[in-house]
Design an enzyme around this catalytic site. Sequence first.
Site, PDB file in Angstrom:
ATOM      1  N   HIS A 235       0.954  -1.277  -0.061  1.00 45.89           N
ATOM      2  CA  HIS A 235       0.074   0.071  -0.035  1.00 45.89           C
ATOM      3  C   HIS A 235       0.728   1.132  -0.076  1.00 45.89           C
ATOM      4  CE1 HIS A 235      -3.079  -2.706   2.249  1.00 45.89           C
ATOM      5  NE2 HIS A 235      -2.766  -3.183   0.857  1.00 45.89           N
TER       6      HIS A 235
HETATM    7  C1  LIG Z   1      -0.414  -9.300  -1.863  1.00 45.80           C
HETATM    8  C2  LIG Z   1      -1.356  -8.139  -2.066  1.00 45.80           C
HETATM    9  C3  LIG Z   1      -2.474  -7.889  -1.249  1.00 45.80           C
HETATM   10  C4  LIG Z   1      -3.058  -6.803  -1.325  1.00 45.80           C
HETATM   11  N1  LIG Z   1      -4.395  -6.866  -0.608  1.00 45.80           N
HETATM   12  C5  LIG Z   1      -5.065  -5.567  -0.892  1.00 45.80           C
HETATM   13  C6  LIG Z   1      -6.257  -5.527  -0.212  1.00 45.80           C
HETATM   14  O1  LIG Z   1      -6.829  -6.568   0.463  1.00 45.80           O
HETATM   15  N2  LIG Z   1      -7.092  -4.316  -0.247  1.00 45.80           N
HETATM   16  C7  LIG Z   1      -6.554  -3.405  -0.893  1.00 45.80           C
HETATM   17  O2  LIG Z   1      -7.393  -2.255  -1.075  1.00 45.80           O
HETATM   18  N3  LIG Z   1      -5.360  -3.370  -1.736  1.00 45.80           N
HETATM   19  C8  LIG Z   1      -4.630  -4.424  -1.674  1.00 45.80           C
HETATM   20  N4  LIG Z   1      -3.567  -4.445  -2.229  1.00 45.80           N
HETATM   21  C9  LIG Z   1      -3.121  -3.495  -3.192  1.00 45.80           C
HETATM   22  C10 LIG Z   1      -3.895  -3.578  -4.622  1.00 45.80           C
HETATM   23  O3  LIG Z   1      -3.517  -4.796  -5.159  1.00 45.80           O
HETATM   24  C11 LIG Z   1      -3.559  -2.289  -5.474  1.00 45.80           C
HETATM   25  O4  LIG Z   1      -3.818  -0.999  -4.714  1.00 45.80           O
HETATM   26  C12 LIG Z   1      -4.053  -2.275  -6.750  1.00 45.80           C
HETATM   27  O5  LIG Z   1      -4.005  -3.775  -7.484  1.00 45.80           O
HETATM   28  C13 LIG Z   1      -3.615  -1.124  -7.555  1.00 45.80           C
HETATM   29  O6  LIG Z   1      -4.143  -1.196  -8.699  1.00 45.80           O
HETATM   30  P1  LIG Z   1      -3.726  -0.393 -10.206  1.00 45.80           P
HETATM   31  O7  LIG Z   1      -4.383  -0.591 -11.053  1.00 45.80           O
HETATM   32  O8  LIG Z   1      -3.334   0.993  -9.344  1.00 45.80           O
HETATM   33  O9  LIG Z   1      -2.108  -0.932 -10.186  1.00 45.80           O
HETATM   34  P2  LIG Z   1      -1.635  -2.264 -10.443  1.00 45.80           P
HETATM   35  O10 LIG Z   1      -2.692  -3.463 -10.149  1.00 45.80           O
HETATM   36  O11 LIG Z   1      -0.233  -2.678  -9.861  1.00 45.80           O
HETATM   37  O12 LIG Z   1      -1.574  -2.589 -12.132  1.00 45.80           O
HETATM   38  C14 LIG Z   1      -0.677  -1.710 -12.740  1.00 45.80           C
HETATM   39  C15 LIG Z   1       0.000  -2.559 -14.021  1.00 45.80           C
HETATM   40  O13 LIG Z   1       0.614  -1.626 -14.649  1.00 45.80           O
HETATM   41  C16 LIG Z   1       1.706  -2.276 -15.381  1.00 45.80           C
HETATM   42  N5  LIG Z   1       2.903  -1.584 -15.414  1.00 45.80           N
HETATM   43  C17 LIG Z   1       3.585  -0.764 -14.785  1.00 45.80           C
HETATM   44  N6  LIG Z   1       4.655  -0.096 -15.308  1.00 45.80           N
HETATM   45  C18 LIG Z   1       4.157  -0.228 -16.747  1.00 45.80           C
HETATM   46  C19 LIG Z   1       4.970   0.324 -17.829  1.00 45.80           C
HETATM   47  N7  LIG Z   1       6.011   1.072 -17.992  1.00 45.80           N
HETATM   48  N8  LIG Z   1       4.502  -0.147 -19.278  1.00 45.80           N
HETATM   49  C20 LIG Z   1       3.336  -0.967 -19.013  1.00 45.80           C
HETATM   50  N9  LIG Z   1       2.606  -1.419 -18.165  1.00 45.80           N
HETATM   51  C21 LIG Z   1       3.316  -1.252 -16.968  1.00 45.80           C
HETATM   52  C22 LIG Z   1       2.225  -3.472 -14.270  1.00 45.80           C
HETATM   53  O14 LIG Z   1       2.709  -4.555 -14.612  1.00 45.80           O
HETATM   54  C23 LIG Z   1       0.957  -3.688 -13.690  1.00 45.80           C
HETATM   55  O15 LIG Z   1       0.025  -4.816 -14.388  1.00 45.80           O
HETATM   56  C24 LIG Z   1      -2.956  -5.706  -2.198  1.00 45.80           C
HETATM   57  C25 LIG Z   1      -1.688  -5.829  -2.971  1.00 45.80           C
HETATM   58  C26 LIG Z   1      -0.638  -6.734  -2.901  1.00 45.80           C
HETATM   59  C27 LIG Z   1       0.435  -6.942  -3.563  1.00 45.80           C
END
Ligand SMILES: Cc1cc2nc3c(=O)[nH]c(=O)nc-3n(C[C@H](O)[C@H](O)[C@H](O)COP(=O)(O)OP(=O)(O)OC[C@H]3O[C@@H](n4cnc5c(N)ncnc54)[C@H](O)[C@@H]3O)c2cc1C
Lengths: 216, 595
Positions: free
Chosen positions: B523
């Site tokens: 987080h």
């Molecule tokens: C084990 C674990 C448990 C979690 N549990 C919770 C929970 O219970 N509750 C909660 O609220 N949150 C939880 N989280 C946090 C949650 O997963 C994230 O807040 C959420 O997934 C973020 O979504 P996002 O779309 O911002 O980023 P992400 O899901 O990280 O997606 C970003 C994507 O962008 C891609 N990317 C990055 N850079 C580039 C680039 N230069 N070019 C192309 N692609 C790129 C990455 O590969 C990734 O697939 C947890 C996280 C983990 C790791």
Amino acid sequence: MRGLAGIAACGTSLASHPARSRPPAPYVPRFFTSAEWAFLIAACDRLIPADENGPGARALDVPRFIDMQMDTPYAFGAQWYMLAPFVQGPDNLGYQLPYAPRDLYRRGIAGMNAHAATRHGRPFADLAPALQDDLLRGAENNRLVFGDIPSSVFFDQLLANVMEGAFSDPVHGGNTGLGGWTMLGFPGARADFMDWVDRYGAHYPLGSVSISGETA
Amino acid sequence: MSDDARRLKPVDVVIVGGGWAGSIMAKEMTEAGRSVVMLERGPDRSTASEGAYPASIDELEANFRYKLFQDLSKNTVTIRNNSQQTALPYRRMAAFLPGEGVGGAGLHWSGVHFRIPPDDLRMRSRVIEKYGAGFIPEGMNLQDYGVTYEELEPFFDKAEKVFGTSGEPYMINGKVVGKGNVFSPSRSDHFPLPALKDVYTAHLFRKAAEEAGFHPYSLPAANASRQYVNPYGAQMGPCNFCGYCSGYACYMYSKASPNVNILPVLRQHPLFDLRAGCHVLKVELDADGRRATGVTYTDPDGKVVTQPAEMVILTAFQFHNVRLMLLSGIGRPYDPVRNEGVVGRNFVYQNVTTSTVWLDRGVETNQYIGAGGGGVAFDDFNSENFDHGPLGFVGGSPVWVNQAGVRAIAAAHSGGPPGTPRWGSAWKAGMIDTYRHSLRIDAHGSNMAYRDVYLDLDPTWKDAYGQPLLRMTFDWKDNDIRMNRYVVDRIGDVAKAMGARRVNLTKREFGRPFDTRQYQTTHLGGGAVMGSDPGTSALNRYLQSWDVHNVFVIGANAFPQGTGYNPTGMVAALAYWAAHHIRTTYLASPGPLAG
Ligand SMILES: Cc1cc2nc3c(=O)[nH]c(=O)nc-3n(C[C@H](O)[C@H](O)[C@H](O)COP(=O)(O)OP(=O)(O)OC[C@H]3O[C@@H](n4cnc5c(N)ncnc54)[C@H](O)[C@@H]3O)c2cc1C
Ligand code: SF4
């Protein structure tokens, strides 16, 4: 430095790796030399000894697990950021050595055996358990030196892999007979507690099961 | 790099990153009739392949070889505790675990799904109203989001319906309707599904917390308590508390993920083009740097190509978003000496510590049972729910039992009570006792933003593509340590009410620096925050870059400071909020949405 190609390949490569198919007994190590293998068997069995709480690491085939792991991308450091420069800093900023797990084992075991030879005139595997424990504690508390590898780095690598070997699914070569899971009371791959979630405080009656369907 | 790059056919919108934020934005933009290219650096993934039982139920591969996580060998960050130190690369996964591949971390997260407390959205104003400006410690960059709970409510509601969230409400349209969190704000509707059942440890915690005088509630969980069909027509099955939640794709299709809840529909859409294995290097800007013209990326063959677009949406995850802004020259980089500039400012984390309670040996706590988002919490010491005046710190912490399932290797590593050796027969006995008869209670605290805690580009280390790594300058500060210590003492009260045999209260220690080797959470927040003042925020309240109006940046990077809750509920609501304003205003007349 790694090239630009093959971005999509990583992450899926492990699933099809040959290390997942279990070789037949008796096991002949592929990575460790016979001297290293003798160390590994002895050290593993001190880290998880057989006692009234359950089997030891040797009976759980933890050394076999570690040898099989040495053939996976992990052991080559393929999952770590390994670009230079390598600059040492405070411990809390994490691992900064240029060595992958295979290098750590090679150098670390040589270091442990060298210390055993200097102090006691014999390799680690031939020492009495109490002396083996002393050396392991020395490594754990970073009191030994193996060239540029702090002994605690080697010890932590070994201990982590020993825990993995004793408690991971037997598909990876350790946890033989599900002995690790049974001593812990971990049901393994059952992964369905719809009917058990509100049976409060009760002992779960089913034994462990592995991914391949082996039961204990 | 763009001169010799291949140029592709222009599209309306290019989205960088295929996680929750990217999938929501892609769905909304295709609904608005725009052509969308979504670029994801990792492999294509689906629940059918990554979540296939029983092969997916492999703790070694999932949690120790990080099968579904970021490939650090190609790209990582450097970290240091203060600006006098040399930051060093984060070479092995430990403190935080960023995701990679289609679905992002959303494929394998846990599912705790919160709405942010209304007071947290206007934290600076609220603290000044209650305690006066002098209450804010020197060096703390406390800020408001520039958006209110009332404005966001419809989007929290929408996100919960898309995620199929299970929970117990407290108040709907101003009327008390259930036994939910008494501190939670009024809602416009019920959760789409009733709360999950309590696992045993959560049940004990609920009783003990009540006895200790607190107000326990069921954690809102994006793990379906029943079968469910979401507004997009995506289907979820009931969660069976399999215990292989955090770090795994859900084989029951019960945990909300972009892969289950959005992408099956999106993949069918003729305007949607998903390209996996494509790593975006930078956003291309026009000559005067006021407009984005597209992005440059390496394709799966390693060729560098340029994708022209009318609009660029960064959804690459909190710190990757900040890095892409810095690499592309979008917004003014933060200068910690002058406390000026905005990109990299207000980098924050989650201030979490986990305490352990041992019960009698006749009681089996069955820690292998669990759902990632399930559990029981109390908020008596979160947000502005308590009087900070006499305590003298800013921020707070929910307290909970969130038993996501403790598996065997993890149990072996956590070992026995403090003082137990890490190996040998004593370890074995202590570890087995701990696994069978203990439970874990988290203080999941907020982390405030400080002037000297920030993100910038590292001067030394580069990624596999030759671009500088992002550098994190981060440490725990006294205000946050005092908050943690105060709240963890309340865990002691609950443990007493539980009849604990033994308790280990884990607190942050003064002077002990942030340790990158110990898992905390993923987080991470801030670094390109939203707000109403371009002097202190990189994004306006619609998550639009103040400087380059056709760039929107969606993620926890927008949080001006940390909150006590998990981030994703807020990230999803902000995505729907930004998408709403893009659809209703921006597309018709592109330009700054706030002035
Ligand atoms: C084990 C674990 C448990 C979690 N549990 C919770 C929970 O219970 N509750 C909660 O609220 N949150 C939880 N989280 C946090 C949650 O997963 C994230 O807040 C959420 O997934 C973020 O979504 P996002 O779309 O911002 O980023 P992400 O899901 O990280 O997606 C970003 C994507 O962008 C891609 N990317 C990055 N850079 C580039 C680039 N230069 N070019 C192309 N692609 C790129 C990455 O590969 C990734 O697939 C947890 C996280 C983990 C790791
Ligand atoms: S605990 Fe429930 S939601 Fe989590 S992976 Fe298992 S079945 Fe899916």
